[in-house]
Design an enzyme around this catalytic site. Structure first.
Site, short mmCIF file in Angstrom:
data_model
loop_
_atom_site.label_atom_id
_atom_site.label_comp_id
_atom_site.label_asym_id
_atom_site.label_seq_id
_atom_site.Cartn_x
_atom_site.Cartn_y
_atom_site.Cartn_z
N HIS A 130 -11.66 -5.73 8.76
CA HIS A 130 -12.44 -5.57 7.53
C HIS A 130 -13.67 -4.72 7.82
O HIS A 130 -14.70 -4.88 7.19
CB HIS A 130 -12.85 -6.93 6.93
CG HIS A 130 -11.71 -7.77 6.48
ND1 HIS A 130 -10.99 -8.56 7.33
CD2 HIS A 130 -11.12 -7.91 5.26
CE1 HIS A 130 -10.03 -9.18 6.66
NE2 HIS A 130 -10.08 -8.80 5.41
N GLU A 159 0.82 -1.21 0.00
CA GLU A 159 0.00 0.00 0.00
C GLU A 159 0.85 1.26 0.00
O GLU A 159 0.51 2.25 -0.65
CB GLU A 159 -0.96 0.01 1.20
CG GLU A 159 -2.05 -1.07 1.15
CD GLU A 159 -1.57 -2.46 1.51
OE1 GLU A 159 -0.42 -2.61 2.00
OE2 GLU A 159 -2.32 -3.43 1.29
C1 LIG Z 1 -1.88 -4.89 4.43
C2 LIG Z 1 -2.84 -5.77 3.72
N1 LIG Z 1 -3.18 -5.50 2.44
C3 LIG Z 1 -4.09 -6.27 1.80
C4 LIG Z 1 -4.69 -7.33 2.42
C5 LIG Z 1 -5.75 -8.19 1.68
N2 LIG Z 1 -5.23 -9.52 1.37
C6 LIG Z 1 -5.45 -10.57 2.18
S1 LIG Z 1 -4.64 -11.95 1.67
C7 LIG Z 1 -3.99 -11.16 0.32
C8 LIG Z 1 -3.06 -11.92 -0.60
C9 LIG Z 1 -1.86 -12.48 0.11
O1 LIG Z 1 -1.08 -13.25 -0.76
P1 LIG Z 1 0.18 -14.07 -0.25
O2 LIG Z 1 0.97 -13.25 0.71
O3 LIG Z 1 0.91 -14.57 -1.44
O4 LIG Z 1 -0.40 -15.29 0.60
P2 LIG Z 1 -1.33 -16.50 0.12
O5 LIG Z 1 -2.76 -16.04 0.22
O6 LIG Z 1 -0.92 -16.84 -1.27
O7 LIG Z 1 -1.07 -17.62 1.07
C10 LIG Z 1 -4.43 -9.83 0.27
C11 LIG Z 1 -4.09 -8.87 -0.78
C12 LIG Z 1 -4.32 -7.58 3.75
N3 LIG Z 1 -4.84 -8.58 4.46
N4 LIG Z 1 -3.41 -6.79 4.38
#
Ligand SMILES: Cc1ncc(C[n+]2csc(CCOP(=O)(O)OP(=O)(O)O)c2C)c(N)n1
Ligand SMILES: Cc1ncc(C[n+]2csc(CCOP(=O)(O)OP(=O)(O)O)c2C)c(N)n1
Ligand SMILES: [Mg+2]
Ligand SMILES: [Mg+2]
Lengths: 325, 394, 325, 394
Positions: C130, C60
């Protein structure tokens, strides 16, 4: 008792906290060997070793993230942010993490040991990045305590209380009076209570409320008003959140008038919260509108700083407007 | 002055290209469970191997059943870890049970391995009164202080610098413990990742950074997440030990973590492990991956199932049989369902828990707010059915 | 006119803005091919190409830093933060950079083209990460505009105005009613004014003020009060800062009473600022204390969400308390 | 799925150690001004070479005089760039004059090179009414839209992701321009650095990241800032082109930047340049380095003076003489002093500028606040002497 300035009082409090509890650890940018750009951590590395007082890399979000983890492990981190203007990269680690750590885990884990120290405020020809007063940015965050001392004696007692308080505390140090504010400070270990405002002078016509460096202008304004025969009650809020509503309510019920001053811009500043709360609780006692004397709604200026500052003259005029409403 | 740089000098203008830096993947077992020729196999006792495999099976079953329960509307949200069990169980098995784990959200395998009971899982998932988190966070935000498993927090990557700090405290405590923090390849884009790794290197901290590179962050494929050869090369940029492992190969994950832990604890130096795998299921129960990837891709990865590989190896060791295996699956399914049925019946916590744990003790204003809320609920008991019947038992 | 829900109205506004100005660029986590986790950017990549609508890495602070640079270059970035709860890592780039960009350069450079869109608010069983309503965190930052629409028609007109406004705007979208709020929306390009509150219903006994999803509860409370013969004036603030003081003052001078509601915790919420300002300007007109109905001073809960929410019943009770003060 | 990783597989457990990754330093000139044998020398015309050297001299003189003025109490604050002029002038000379520069604060050399006049410098330093920034920021926060030099901002590293965004806009505009962002090795620890480099690689952006590694961030030496071999290896972790140069060698900096610019603009790919130098002066006029480093260390670096090296090279080229040199220094000193004297006499801007530029037009509330302030100043004209005499001319 010893004569100390505010910086020395902070340094002395850190020294006592580290001597008394080996879990207290101080760190931040330039905090180690050099003792911090303001020298608040002078000699602590020499005395307690590099493990307990050290420089970090230049990354505020990392400093507070690290501090959160260290606190959750049971240590007592005292992290310095070099200027309050640079606390914002750590905002997420403070408001989303530190503040909610205990709540979200149902008290399995907490970062109660955490204290964040940071110099705040203007009046030093610092422009908008060495002058901000960001206390209100943190005031909508349940789980945090926010503390601001007005002089060396207060600084030592409130900082020791903050370090030992079982909740995360942000401790804003008024850098304009770091060296200018000098006073008698007990040499021994003592604490002053958090979430407790102090009536520093009793009066009957109007309540004047402030915190930190702004208390100096409040004093000066009071002296002007006194010459006009206006009797002011002066309160130092000391803890911004959770704040001491009772003391302020009691005072306003007595005087019927309230003036609040802070350096930060008026819109969204903490005076708004206080004003809203007091009019809810003292509606029928108020003889004039609750007055706010604060920074203007602009970034902190440089060449026009003198004009911008909510000084004693502006406070004095507002006192008169309130009295003669 | 030390610039931290070595003194080699060149006089020809020559840019180093990022793609010159490539890191191989450590792999021990073939998909049929047999080891590669000359592979370094970890020293794994039968009992541990079975504990690992059983935890993988339980994780798989739990994920299947709970997604089904979510689809039935019995719980609001769920996240599966299917396909990544070798990573999440394998690393946990390599640790001392008192090492701290600070995970992202898809690491239920580690919790299962450490003995978090099905009942404990269910209480969290149903936000009932026995949830350690008092029903305050969404499903899958587990935590256990007795199992040294930090409560999950949704904001991504925040746990990574926290792990550096936690491990620093462990180093000072001198008890030979370390911290492992797990995160996705997506989370590794956050600023907190950079802060954490750099600080850990400089401050010489016993922390293991375990990146689950599963190819996606929600819909974003990893080639839109980074342009380099994965996450591992970054660790070299901080002067850190690093290794890449096949994340579907339990033995590779286990072996790498054992050695990483040794480096962390004995040398007080951080290590990064990048575990290459694939998120076989949707991102969460709210997601539909058909919008961003092909069935074919999913099937290719499904054929690399880590449970299958581990099971075949156990068979080759003669430590496990097909019969025992199907019994285990049956028993797990029954137990998950039975526990679920109990947990979903339990009431939520008392209204008073709304204001506890904000601070160590509730401030006056918060107590007033709770009192006003109670008075309000008494006026409209039907509008707040979950709490109105039990306002005074807090 | 077409029937649209709030998400469709947002998508439609983005589509029009991108079609009309090739400098408009949309990006954020999962915003590209997938169209965002809520699908607010659906089909934009197909229509305008990967250069103008794309996924960013998951960071972000980078998204907003990148957006600031892009805006300073003369482009018109519309950056999405996936949930308002995740805006805090970008806090520094917003409050220290975007907000001060024009001022600090004496208008040599500005990021006026910047718009940040982000879904906010509770009521969706999202727990504390959320569900947050962080508008007040930005309200003490001169240089920013903060806008919150209450329905699809408002969302389209206010978003188009925000994108074209020559100042950085944070546009909070009420995700609880993303799909639930459906209404007639003109198909053509139109803008609704920023910094202008809307009197959505006239009344004479009390002024009720809110923004975003909270307007729904205000309506419901008004219907209850109406049955008691209480005539409420309803105002949608629409822009949180710089806010429309005149409209609220005029209303309160007429009704003599004010109630403000928001989802965010009461302490430090923007209702405090409004209350403080209105009591300064309408002191002699106020017949009862200005009332605030807001979230409690805790992180946003999950199992106890229904109890926590400042719903229509709580507002209705507060209306009665104000009337019978 | 693409994981972004290549497919090399190994079966032996082997950690890569961070210190295996080392990046050499590109260097062209010896300290006596003669080139190393076989060195790649840039193609530099006499006129450009002299423009570069003169800018270095002006920068040196400006820094000397303004620190002296600060010591005399004539200005509130100053930051010198002494020792780093080869870097700050050399990179600017390699650019198109319309490329955007987004610098940290110690890059006055680049501004001098682009033709920011001494008067323009002074107006900013004295916060007078001609300062483009209207006296709002501390001294040294220069900016110039006509010279494509972004106004300096104090919060460190924020300009780095901004540069990625700016360059993305340039790429879409398709005019063959790029952006260079300059920052210290300290600032490279910030999360914004990580965000910026990763995004630039993934989004294929014509941006050059120029890190001035000068050994210190205020009192913090670089070995407490990072544990790796400097900053350059990090770029490889993002799959980016990178080079390390001797930051006291103007020709090396110039040559590297020319090539970096070519890669950026022709290939739309980011490049990182790490320029190794030393901050010879204090961090700022508020700092005293004797608290954290030795005279001996400072002297060792003083002997590597970049101006001297460049001058000797010019002598060898027969493009410059000792006599011309001392004349230039004299002339610069006189001009700096004369300009200073004019600038410090100028008044500050009008009170009305307190509220302009917060938004494109001041909101009602801010206009009210200004009116109240004016009324207040009228009551106490002596208390606000800088503005009370001229309240109505805004
Ligand atoms: C600071 C923040 N930004 C956005 C999100 C929304 N979000 C939750 S999971 C995710 C994707 C995470 O991907 P990754 O780190 O590759 O983990 P995976 O789900 O593949 O295990 C996002 C964008 C969040 N939880 N926290
Ligand atoms: C976000 C932020 N944190 C802290 C500071 C205070 N500060 C100003 S300069 C500086 C050191 C910067 O060091 P480096 O990046 O190496 O640049 P150098 O001064 O060596 O040129 C610090 C800590 C700041 N300006 N911004
Ligand atoms: Mg992933
Ligand atoms: Mg440096």
């Amino acid at each position: 008792m010893a004569k100390m300035n505010l910086l020395q009082a902070v340094n002395n409090a850190l020294d006592i906290a580290m001597a008394q509890n080996s879990k207290v650890i101080c760190f931040g940018e330039d905090v180690g060997g050099f003792g911090g750009v303001f020298r608040a951590t002078s000699h602590l590395q020499e005395k307690y070793g590099r493990d307990r007082c050290f420089n970090t890399p230049l990354v505020e979000q990392g400093i507070i993230g690290f501090a959160n983890g260290l606190a959750s492990q049971g240590s007592v981190p005292v992290a310095e942010i070099q200027f309050a203007d640079y606390i914002f990269p750590a905002f997420d680690q403070i408001v989303n993490e530190a503040a909610k750590f205990r709540y979200r885990s149902g008290n399995l884990f907490d970062v109660g040991g955490l204290t964040i120290r940071t110099p705040y405020g203007g009046g030093i020809a610092g422009g908008h990045y060495h002058s901000q007063s960001p206390e209100a940015y943190f005031a909508q965050t349940p789980g945090l305590k926010v503390v601001v001392p007005r002089n060396p004696h207060q600084a030592k007692g409130l900082l020791l209380a903050s370090i030992r308080d079982p909740n995360p505390v942000i401790f804003f140090e008024p850098k304009r009076i770091y060296r200018a504010s000098v006073g008698e400070v007990p040499e021994e270990d003592y604490e002053l209570p958090l979430s407790s405002a102090e009536v520093v002078k009793e009066g009957s016509d109007i309540t004047l409320l402030a915190w930190g460096a702004q208390m100096e202008y409040l004093d000066m304004a009071d002296q002007l008003a006194e010459k006009d025969g206006i009797s002011c009650e002066l309160i130092d809020l000391r803890t911004i959140v959770p704040w001491d509503i009772e003391t302020v309510v009691a005072s306003v019920k007595k005087t019927g008038r309230l003036l609040i001053t802070h350096e930060a811009p008026v819109t969204g500043g903490f005076a708004g919260e206080i004003s809203a709360t007091i009019q809810e609780r003292c509606f029928l006692h108020l003889e004039s509108p609750i007055a706010r004397v604060a920074g203007m709604d602009t970034p902190y200026p440089l060449a026009l700083e003198k004009e911008y500052i909510p000084d004693h003259l502006k406070i004095y005029e507002a006192i008169k407007r309130s009295i003669h409403f | 002055m030390k610039t931290g740089t070595k003194d080699r000098v060149v006089h020809k203008l020559n840019f180093i290209r990022g793609d010159e830096l490539q890191i191989p993947t450590y792999k021990v077992l073939k998909q049929d469970g047999s080891p590669y020729k000359g592979a370094t196999l970890p020293d794994l006792e039968q009992s541990t191997a079975l504990r690992i495999y059983k935890a993988m099976v339980r994780t798989r079953v739990l994920d299947e059943r709970m997604l089904a329960a979510q689809r039935q509307g019995r719980l609001s949200f769920y996240m599966q870890s299917t396909g990544e069990e070798a990573t999440t169980v394998g690393f946990a098995a390599a640790l001392d049970d008192e090492d701290m784990i600070m995970a992202q959200y898809r690491e239920q395998g580690a919790l299962v391995y450490r003995g978090f009971t099905l009942d404990e899982f269910m209480n969290q998932l149903f936000s009932n009164e026995r949830d350690y988190g008092k029903g305050r966070q969404m499903p899958i935000h587990y935590g256990s202080s007795k199992l040294h498993y930090m409560t999950i927090s949704s904001p991504l990557a925040t746990q990574i610098p926290q792990a550096t700090g936690y491990a620093y405290g462990q180093k000072l405590a001198g008890e030979g413990k370390c911290t492992v923090t797990v995160f996705g390849e997506g989370a590794a884009s956050e600023g907190d990742f950079h802060a954490a790794l750099n600080m850990a290197s400089v401050l010489k901290v016993p922390v293991i950074f375990l990146c689950r590179n599963n190819g996606y962050a929600i819909s974003t494929p990893s080639n839109e997440q980074f342009a380099a050869d994965g996450i591992a090369p970054r660790a070299l940029g901080y002067g850190m030990h690093t290794i890449r492992v096949d994340g579907n190969d339990t033995l590779a994950v286990y072996a790498a973590t054992v050695e990483a832990r040794r480096i962390a604890v004995e040398q007080n130096e951080p290590v990064l492990i990048e575990s290459m795998s694939y998120r076989l299921a949707a991102h969460s129960s709210s997601d539909d991956p058909s919008g961003y990837r092909s069935k074919k891709e999913e099937e290719a990865w499904a054929s690399k199932d880590p449970l299958l590989r581990m099971k075949q190896w156990l068979f080759l060791q003669k430590w496990w049989t097909e019969e025992e295996d199907s019994k285990l699956f049956d028993a797990e399914r029954r137990e998950v369902l039975a526990t679920l049925k109990e947990a979903e019946k339990r009431p939520i916590c008392k209204l008073d828990e709304l204001i506890t744990d904000v601070y160590d003790t509730p401030p006056t204003l918060l107590v007033e707010q709770l009192d006003q809320l109670k008075a309000h609920i008494r006026l409209y008991p039907d509008a707040y059915p979950k709490t109105s019947g039990d306002l005074d038992h807090g």
